[in-house]
Structures are given as structure tokens and as C-alpha cells.
Write a protein that holds these residues in place. Structure first.
Motif: not given
Length: 353
Positions: A320-345
Motif C-alpha cells: 500500500n503506497q504512502v504519498d510523500q512530498v516536500m512541504v513548506t509554509a507556502e504549500n502546507a495548506e494544500q498538501v494537508v487538504a489533499e492528504n490529512p496527516y491525522r483524523y482529529e475526530q
């Protein structure tokens, strides 16, 4: 410490007691933070969140073994719970203080309780291979959320989260070459023996070869912020020309960033790996430049889906492939929107007894 405003991007880091046991149907949830809701996280509270299972998994329990007690492992647990959402599976979990002997004993205890499936975030690759073999002997499917790569132990696992850490190391190295000044580099590994840090080392060294970046310190931080900070402090004292710091987990980078801030050190490229709530606050400052981002929750989600498929007679995906990408302050919101790092509920369930 300088008063540098940091956007409150995410909620405070999750804490977990050393041992948690959750019985009954998967249920009870918390609303997502405003950022995660804006990024498309599921805050509906439907399915297991409302405590209304569909009968699937009734009378069966999924066991979870986590390598230690930090935000990352909490997020893996949240991913496991997300995969059980809307079912009637029971859930029981332990954490192992990053100790392989504790890990084996805890897994044996879980198996003695008659669990139907088992998910692991390993502390040690060899130990968890033995534990998975024991599970297989009892007919219990096993999902590995921190797979070190192909080995003879693969026959004991039902599904693995395939995070290409060699490629992840290359990504970090390529980012440094494009964005940082060549010079001495301090590397803070996680735990050697998991098969995780060694693979990042491989990719990083390959990318930096002949680039002018030279690793002058490479030590294990054991995913602990204080240990990581001590490594960096000693490394900077011995190598005053350091231009880059690489830490293999946000749990360590958070401490390193705090140290850099406290000492007014803002001319070093600091790159992390993975993500947690606190990391995103540091990412908005001069003390953390980027992270090799992937979702801890996704690793737990993927392997639990494989374990469920094995229990329920569905199609099982081993790799099962896990997605990875370099993230900075500039793209953080978009990256998390596409692949949340947690499910806070599911934070309350993952964090407390």
C-alpha cells in the motif's frame, strides 16, 4: 526567547498515556480543528463517530501495537480508527516505549486476548517480524505501518504501508541542493534498527554526493526532542559552519526549532520529516524550512484496511503506497487538504484510556 508571532495553524499536540485499552464498538469523536475542516477533513461524526456500527466486525477485536508515545503514533492510531469507522469492531492498543523486548511481550499479550487482526507501528524490525510470525501461526492477519522494505519477513504480513524512505532521503537532499548553502550538515536519525532511518540515510547520502554538502554529525535522536536538541547543540559547537540540519521526525524537529529560536540562530536550513500539529507552527518561522511530508494517519488507515479485508474475505492489498512530498509554509495548506496527516475526530480515543 524572542517574541515571534506564530500562526495558530493547528491545535496543541496530543498526549497519550503509556497504555490505552478501548473496548466495545468504535465510537465517540471530536470535531476537527478549523484548519483540517477547511482542508477537507471528515468532521461529520458519522459512522463509528456516532457509535452506530453496521454489524461488520461484531464480536471481533483489532489490536494495535505502537512503538512509543508521541504525536506521530497517536496519528497512526487515528488512522486505524478511521479505517474502523462505521463498524462494530472492538479495539485494544498498547505502546512499547521504543523498547523491542517490551514490544514482543505486549504483542504476545494482545494475541492471548484473542484479537481477530493486528496492526503494528514497530519499534524494531526483527522483533516485529517474530511477533508477526506468532500472529500468523494463530491465523491473525497483520498490518505493518512502518515497513522497512522487502525482506524474508514479508510472508508474515498481510499488508504493509510502503513509504519509500530511500526516495524520501533523496527528496530531502534535492531540496537542500536547491534551497540551502553547501556546507556541513547535522543529521538526527530516529532509531537505527527499525529499517527506517537507514533508508533515509541511503537516499540522502546519494543525493548529496559531490554537492558540497557533507554530513559531519549523524546520531540517533530516538524521536525525543531533548535528545535531538542535545545532538544539534553539540554538533553546532563542534562545527560552527553548519549550513543545514536534517531530523527524521517532527517530534525531534520541534525541539530543534525551539533551540534555534532561543539562541537566535536563523541562518541554517532545517528540514524535518513527517508532520505533527506543532511542526506546522514552526514551519511558519525562520527555524524550520521544510519537511518531507507524509501522513502518519494514512499509514494506519491503509494497513488496517488490508487487515479488515483479510478478516472479511475481501481483496487484500499487500503493498500500500504512502504519498510523500516536500512541504513548506507556502504549500502546507494544500498538501494537508489533499492528504490529512491525522483524523482529529478520533483523538480522544487514540489519546486516553
Amino acid at each position: 526567547m524572542p517574541d515571534i508571532p506564530r500562526p495558530s495553524l493547528l491545535s496543541a499536540p496530543i498526549r497519550r498515556r503509556d497504555l490505552f485499552r478501548l473496548g466495545g464498538a468504535v465510537g465517540g469523536g471530536l470535531a476537527l480543528s478549523s484548519l483540517l475542516a477547511a482542508c477537507g477533513g471528515d468532521s461529520s461524526g458519522s459512522g463509528s463517530g456516532s457509535g452506530s456500527g453496521d454489524g461488520v466486525g461484531a464480536g471481533q477485536t483489532i489490536g494495535l501495537s505502537l512503538n512509543g508515545n508521541n504525536a506521530y503514533s497517536s496519528y497512526v492510531a487515528e488512522g486505524v480508527l478511521k479505517a474502523l469507522e462505521g463498524t462494530s469492531y472492538g479495539f485494544v492498543g498498547v505502546q512499547n516505549n521504543f523498547d523491542s523486548s517490551t514490544e514482543l511481550g505486549n504483542v504476545q499479550n494482545l494475541l492471548s486476548q484473542g484479537i481477530a487482526g493486528f496492526v503494528t507501528l514497530p519499534a524494531d524490525a526483527a522483533t516485529i517480524a517474530r511477533a508477526a510470525e506468532l500472529a500468523q501461526q494463530q491465523g491473525v492477519p497483520v498490518g505493518n505501518a512502518l515497513w522497512p522494505g522487502p525482506s524474508d519477513a514479508d510472508e508474515y504480513f498481510t499488508g504493509v504501508a510502503d513509504l519509500d524512505s530511500v526516495e524520501g532521503g533523496r527528496m530531502i537532499g534535492e531540496w537542500l541542493k536547491e534551497n540551502a548553502t553547501p556546507g556541513p550538515v547535522i543529521v538526527v536519525q530516529g532509531i537505527v534498527g527499525q529499517g527506517f532511518s537507514e533508508r533515509i540515510d541511503e537516499g540522502l547520502d546519494e543525493a548529496l554526493e559531490g554537492s558540497g554538502f557533507t554530513v559531519v554529525v549523524r546520531e540517533q535522536g530516538f524521536f525525543a526532542r531533548d535528545t535531538a536538541t542535545s545532538i544539534v547543540e553539540s554538533g553546532l559547537q563542534a562545527n560552527p559552519g553548519v549550513t543545514a540540519i536534517v531530523a527524521y521526525a517532527a517530534s525531534m524537529s520541534n525541539g530543534i526549532a525551539a533551540y534555534l529560536e532561543a539562541n537566535g540562530i536563523d541562518g541554517i536550513a532545517h528540514v524535518s520529516s513527517d508532520a505533527d500539529d506543532e511542526m506546522f507552527e514552526w514551519l511558519a518561522t525562520p527555524y524550520l524550512s521544510a519537511s518531507r511530508y507524509y501522513s502518519a494517519a494514512q499509514t494506519g488507515l491503509l494497513v488496517t484496511q488490508a487487515v479488515r479485508a483479510a478478516i472479511e474475505g475481501g481483496d487484500v492489498t499487500f503493498d500500500n503506497q504512502v504519498d510523500q512530498v516536500m512541504v513548506t509554509a507556502e504549500n502546507a495548506e494544500q498538501v494537508v487538504a489533499e492528504n490529512p496527516y491525522r483524523y482529529e475526530q478520533f483523538a480522544e480515543q487514540a489519546a486516553s484510556v
